[in-house]
Design a protein around this motif. Structure first.
Motif, PDB file in Angstrom:
ATOM      1  N   SER A   1      55.658  37.528  49.884  1.00  0.00           N
ATOM      2  CA  SER A   1      55.653  37.053  48.504  1.00  0.00           C
ATOM      3  C   SER A   1      54.885  38.055  47.649  1.00  0.00           C
ATOM      4  O   SER A   1      54.232  38.957  48.159  1.00  0.00           O
ATOM      5  N   PHE A   2      54.977  37.875  46.327  1.00  0.00           N
ATOM      6  CA  PHE A   2      54.300  38.789  45.414  1.00  0.00           C
ATOM      7  C   PHE A   2      52.806  38.482  45.340  1.00  0.00           C
ATOM      8  O   PHE A   2      52.018  39.313  44.955  1.00  0.00           O
ATOM      9  N   GLY A   3      52.440  37.273  45.701  1.00  0.00           N
ATOM     10  CA  GLY A   3      51.045  36.859  45.640  1.00  0.00           C
ATOM     11  C   GLY A   3      50.311  37.116  46.941  1.00  0.00           C
ATOM     12  O   GLY A   3      50.842  37.739  47.863  1.00  0.00           O
ATOM     13  N   PRO A   4      49.078  36.635  47.043  1.00  0.00           N
ATOM     14  CA  PRO A   4      48.275  36.815  48.262  1.00  0.00           C
ATOM     15  C   PRO A   4      48.983  36.239  49.477  1.00  0.00           C
ATOM     16  O   PRO A   4      49.757  35.290  49.359  1.00  0.00           O
ATOM     17  N   PRO A   5      48.739  36.792  50.665  1.00  0.00           N
ATOM     18  CA  PRO A   5      49.476  36.383  51.860  1.00  0.00           C
ATOM     19  C   PRO A   5      49.072  35.001  52.350  1.00  0.00           C
ATOM     20  O   PRO A   5      47.935  34.577  52.181  1.00  0.00           O
TER      21      PRO A   5
ATOM     22  N   GLY B   1      50.852  41.629  49.466  1.00  0.00           N
ATOM     23  CA  GLY B   1      51.156  41.437  48.053  1.00  0.00           C
ATOM     24  C   GLY B   1      49.962  40.944  47.259  1.00  0.00           C
ATOM     25  O   GLY B   1      48.882  40.681  47.797  1.00  0.00           O
ATOM     26  N   GLY B   2      50.158  40.815  45.950  1.00  0.00           N
ATOM     27  CA  GLY B   2      49.127  40.260  45.092  1.00  0.00           C
ATOM     28  C   GLY B   2      48.384  41.249  44.222  1.00  0.00           C
ATOM     29  O   GLY B   2      47.421  40.882  43.540  1.00  0.00           O
ATOM     30  N   TRP B   3      48.812  42.524  44.204  1.00  0.00           N
ATOM     31  CA  TRP B   3      48.037  43.568  43.536  1.00  0.00           C
ATOM     32  C   TRP B   3      48.373  43.746  42.058  1.00  0.00           C
ATOM     33  O   TRP B   3      47.873  44.694  41.429  1.00  0.00           O
ATOM     34  N   ASP B   4      49.165  42.866  41.479  1.00  0.00           N
ATOM     35  CA  ASP B   4      49.528  42.988  40.059  1.00  0.00           C
ATOM     36  C   ASP B   4      48.441  42.338  39.209  1.00  0.00           C
ATOM     37  O   ASP B   4      48.624  41.289  38.598  1.00  0.00           O
TER      38      ASP B   4
END
Length: 438
Positions: free
Chosen positions: A182-186, A298-301
């Motif tokens: 996912s785009f967010g934290p795992p 993910g989650g680096w945005d």
């Protein structure tokens, strides 16, 4: 001198229980000796930081400047080489790290930048460039292996699905995907084990092996008959998918995906989250001869609240990557395994009104480590405010050609593309960073 043994023979012995525990006194010596074999297969692990990490807070800090943020510099085991404060465990591996601080790329959009960094080419027209894993697995893999040549762990493909495909190389080099990301934290906790399993690998208990073999043979005959009249890519892809699934089902190496056989302490060290356990799975796959594995975090945005998010994410990265390095070294595999850590771009040195950092491809960092890399150094230099590259400006083809050299791959080699013209493994403008090659 210890006798030579192939990776496949070693795996079969290990899975059969012949070798006993991995903590046997001779195990480490055996692994280290076998790692020196010049014929040893090389592997690559891509740690993909989806969303674009704030590398100014991790690999290239600007202490004392208003752009620097709250993190302090952390000394490593190499004098003068410093990391960001959240990377405590990785600081002990400074001798293995080569930080490329002069990355300067051309795409600031998530989708286009993801494609560029993962293929080495700007997305254009009908030309379907393969993702890095497919491209390098083709060069490093063994077609006769029972294991897949490319495993993608928890990829987040929604930003640009084409950046995760085998492109013009075709279905033969498509990745085996486990644990869609996912785009967010795992995710973490009990759901991680289920996510990292390859589903339906085990034969149903009420089906005998001879029955299963007969059914596989019948399926193969039907597929061959159907495919002979319909020689198109869709049929070929389906046929290859079945072949790969059956081969993996029969492989002793498939047990690599069962992380429950690992000690609790080992799993705790990596981190009980999708990225940490993905790194543990990557180590197990390298042991079994898989040449290319990628693990997504993910989650680096971090447009908002950058520093709290980076602290949390860098902590996850730190535990997973440091444990991976330690395990590979203990098993004699670090010398034959090259690691690349990067996202699609960096983030702005200037901190925005929401205590965040925005997209910034102009000046950022990537990191190489392990086999073929001369660690203990930083290449390139950014300005005091972090906005420009002053020395060692590095574009994507430069980075990827450096990785190719570390792996022993001819980056000038041509492949036949889907539009009928040859395409180089890495763009012809590539200038590999020779000082990073070990």
């Amino acid at each position: 001198m210890l006798p030579e043994i192939s990776r496949r023979e070693f795996t079969k012995l290990g899975m059969a229980g012949v070798l006993g525990g991995a903590t046997a006194p001779w195990f480490t010596a055996f692994a280290q000796e076998n790692a020196k074999n010049p014929k040893r297969q090389k592997s690559c692990i891509l740690l993909w930081l989806s969303g674009g990490p704030a590398t100014i807070d991790m690999w290239d800090l600007k202490p004392g400047h208003e752009n620097g943020g709250p993190f302090k510099e952390l000394s490593t085991d190499v004098p003068g080489l410093k990391l960001g404060e959240p990377l405590q465990k990785l600081s002990k591996f400074g001798k293995d790290l080569a930080i490329v601080r002069g990355m300067s790329t051309r795409e600031g959009d998530h989708g286009r930048a993801t494609y560029y960094l993962r293929t080495g080419y700007v997305q254009q027209g009908a030309l379907q460039y393969p993702t890095l894993g497919s491209l390098f697995a083709k060069e490093l893999g063994d077609p006769a292996s029972e294991m897949p040549s490319f495993v993608s762990i928890s990829p987040f493909r929604q930003l640009n699905n084409a950046a995760f495909t085998s492109g013009y190389l075709g279905p033969m080099f498509a990745p085996l995907i486990v644990g869609e990301g996912s785009f967010g934290p795992p995710p973490s906790g009990s759901m991680v084990d289920e996510l990292l399993k390859v589903q339906d690998l085990d034969r149903p208990k009420d089906i005998e092996e001879s029955q299963a073999t007969g059914r596989f043979d019948l399926l193969k005959d039907l597929q061959n008959q159907f495919g002979s009249d319909r020689p198109n890519l869709v049929v070929q892809s389906q046929h290859l998918a079945y072949q790969r699934a059956v081969k993996l089902m029969k492989s002793v190496g498939a047990k690599a995906f069962d992380l429950t056989t690992e000690k609790d302490k080992t799993r705790d060290d990596y981190g009980r989250n999708l990225f940490g356990q993905g790194c543990l799975l990557a180590r197990r796959l390298v042991e079994r001869g898989v040449p290319f594995i990628e693990v997504n975090l993910g989650g680096w945005d971090t447009h908002q609240n950058n520093f709290d998010q980076v602290k949390n994410l860098a902590g996850i990265l730190d535990s997973g990557w440091a444990s991976l390095m330690a395990d590979l070294r203990e098993r004699g595999l670090l010398e034959s395994t090259t690691i690349l850590c990067m996202g699609e771009f960096g983030r702005t040195p200037k901190i925005n009104g929401g205590r965040g950092r925005d997209h910034f491809p102009n000046a950022w960092s990537a990191v190489l480590a392990g086999g073929g890399i001369k660690g203990g150094q930083a290449y390139g230099k950014t300005s005091a405010d972090g906005t420009t590259v002053e020395e060692g400006k590095t574009d994507v083809p430069d980075l990827l050609s450096t990785l190719a050299l570390a792996l022993g791959i001819d980056y000038n080699k041509n492949n036949a593309s889907n539009v009928g013209r040859p395409v180089r493994v890495v763009d012809k403008v590539a200038k590999p960073i020779q000082s990073l090659i070990g």
